[in-house]
Scaffold this active site. Sequence first.
Site, mmCIF file in Angstrom:
data_model
loop_
_atom_site.group_PDB
_atom_site.id
_atom_site.type_symbol
_atom_site.label_atom_id
_atom_site.label_comp_id
_atom_site.label_asym_id
_atom_site.label_seq_id
_atom_site.Cartn_x
_atom_site.Cartn_y
_atom_site.Cartn_z
ATOM 1 N N GLU A 163 0.837 -1.196 0.000
ATOM 2 C CA GLU A 163 0.000 0.000 0.000
ATOM 3 C C GLU A 163 0.880 1.258 0.000
ATOM 4 O O GLU A 163 1.852 1.355 0.761
ATOM 5 C CB GLU A 163 -0.877 -0.034 1.252
ATOM 6 N N LYS A 209 -9.104 2.840 -2.014
ATOM 7 C CA LYS A 209 -9.377 2.104 -0.785
ATOM 8 C C LYS A 209 -10.778 2.432 -0.275
ATOM 9 O O LYS A 209 -11.165 3.605 -0.219
ATOM 10 C CB LYS A 209 -8.315 2.457 0.257
ATOM 11 N N TYR A 241 -8.630 4.738 13.928
ATOM 12 C CA TYR A 241 -8.662 4.326 15.324
ATOM 13 C C TYR A 241 -7.255 3.937 15.748
ATOM 14 O O TYR A 241 -6.394 3.662 14.920
ATOM 15 C CB TYR A 241 -9.627 3.163 15.525
ATOM 16 N N CYS A 271 -5.456 -3.055 2.371
ATOM 17 C CA CYS A 271 -5.261 -3.177 3.817
ATOM 18 C C CYS A 271 -6.566 -3.340 4.601
ATOM 19 O O CYS A 271 -7.124 -4.422 4.669
ATOM 20 C CB CYS A 271 -4.461 -1.985 4.330
#
EC number: 6.3.5.1
Length: 703
Positions: free
Chosen positions: A56, A125, A131, A181
Amino acid sequence: MTDPNDFFNPYRHHFVRAAVAVPEVRVADPEFNAHQTITLMRRAAEEKAALVVFPELGLSAYSCEDLFHQQALLTGCREALAQVLQETAQLPLLAAVGLPLQVDGLLYNCAALLHRGRVLGVVPKTYLPNYREFYERRQFTPGEYTTREAIELGGQTVPFGPRLLFQAEDEPLLTVHLELCEDLWVPVPPSSYAALAGATVLANLSASNVTLGKDDYRRQLVANQSGRCLAAYLYSACGPGESTTDLAWDGHALIYENGTRLAESERFADQAQLVVADLDLERLAQDRLRQGTFADAVRAHREAVAAFRTVRFRLEAPARGFLPLKRPLERFPYVPADPQRRDERCREVYAIQVQGLVTRLKATGFDKVVIGVSGGLDSTQALLVCARAMDVLKLPRAHILAYSLPGFATSPRTRSQAQRLMAALGCKAHELDIRPAAERMLQAIGHPHREDKPVFDVTFENVQAGERTSHLFRLANLHGALVVGTSDLSELALGWCTYGVGDHMAHYHVNASVPKTLIQYLVRWAAATGQFGAQASQVLTEILETEISPELVPGTHDGQPGQRTEAIVGPYELTDFFLYYVLRFGYAPAKVAYLAWCAWHTKTSGAWPDIPEPQRHQYTIAEIKHWLGVFLKRFFGLSQYKRSALPNAPKVGSGGSLSPRGDWRAPSDAAATAWLARLAEIPDQEARCTQAAVDPPAATRQE
């Protein structure tokens, strides 16, 4: 195929070679990162890979944080993409690379699929983590926000969006989907819908910093997603050079196929890595064909499936000339090569067989079993199962009424082995000579056999088999017992059993879905681990060393058997290999032969670790072709009527059974013509290559 060497190329058999790259990066240095990407792309091309997947944001580095809002970096990434794209014009592969792209004033975290100087598509994506240590929403926009279907990139109009599929026109089983991801870490990953829409290879361009235990969780995610989707899954994570201001990176690259790991990188390597494996696209197609609920899921999610767009291209894979297969391939597909897994498999097989017999005894109300013990492998394994079943039922092993039934060709060796094994296990042992009854039968039906003029035909053989069976069933009637059958999956596949007699018929079978190679190892494991005591282990070891023979025709004066089973039906190590790939996957003969050659062309490729070197075999392609022809004739053309009348038996392995009520429902009148016609596709000569080239890579060895 004009060149026989083409047969020994995995691309000819619906394999596609895939690579996952972990390059060294420099944070916010697109020019350096482009150079590293090109270097690994060239390596992948040298490996004859058709697809290579990078991490990525690999052209910028993932850990740029607010530098992603700097125009210099974004412009540099576009220029780096142009460099990489130019290089792909000379390379016969697909390359999936990651970069940030600004579209309509919004910034997207993207994967671009490049092929022969063309950008096939760009996938943004979908799910942006925000988080713990992740703050991607600070810089990027979720892919679902875009209203574009195409963008201008490098002078090309390029498909853009999260629901793109890339299908090879010249290998229609290859359809690629890209996600990034976090897309894998959500409850329903985009790749789930992509698989339902037809994607067979799912690629994840990931960053994925490392924390304690995260590597195991990644493996579980990738394994489970590839298994649920009946797909291959390629996963690349960032490695050396990413910023360690707050995070660390282990460069974890994975290749899985339908839940099975094919390749994995070394974690925490201080240099760039490339892991390579051959994906079996036909296996995935066959699994989807058989698993009807996959089609049900396609229908249930038809609106999501219909939203995908397909971009087509010509793969032009290197399908000419010899190319070694790069994937783990076990010689014994029914027997795990890993010692720990083998031990677990043995315990579980015994547990399944014992539970099946215990349940049947409880259901019928019988507390005794009758079994014929020959001193050979199959009756030995069945007798061991009976012993365990009595232990579970808390009944004395004397409730096993075991009979040695010597005939005209029973050797002193097997006779002794049967007697000593029955004694070692503590069952109620008997010997019942069937020769007088068999002689009366031969005389009654007018058979020409005489002691001075022997006639050893099929009638002579089957009279003995029939007498044994008749005695066992009547003994069961007499003693209120259940007859336990002994024949195994390999014999039933080959039709190497007499219709209606003991190796075919019983009140209950325990070995019917256990192949011969697994029977051998179950007995070997029981002996080596002392499951039934030292005395039994000694006898079990002798049984394993005994030539496999039906012992229905008298042998030579020096004790050699008059019949050698494997000289007639083929080596069981080969026939079990054929059976697994024909029964489990439905492969054509050419592919079965190719895989057998890959596994068996040297002595060292895939042998059991505890088999002595002189007993490790190797087979030429001509030998494989011959025995495969024997297998196909017997399996498809001669034996189904026997399998259609099988008694009950528990299914043991996922490799399949031949029960007419379960895995295998086939007509008894079918012909083997279609399969035998395909034998012509198999060459008679070996691949013309050096021994170093044909030796399997370390990942495929089972030593």
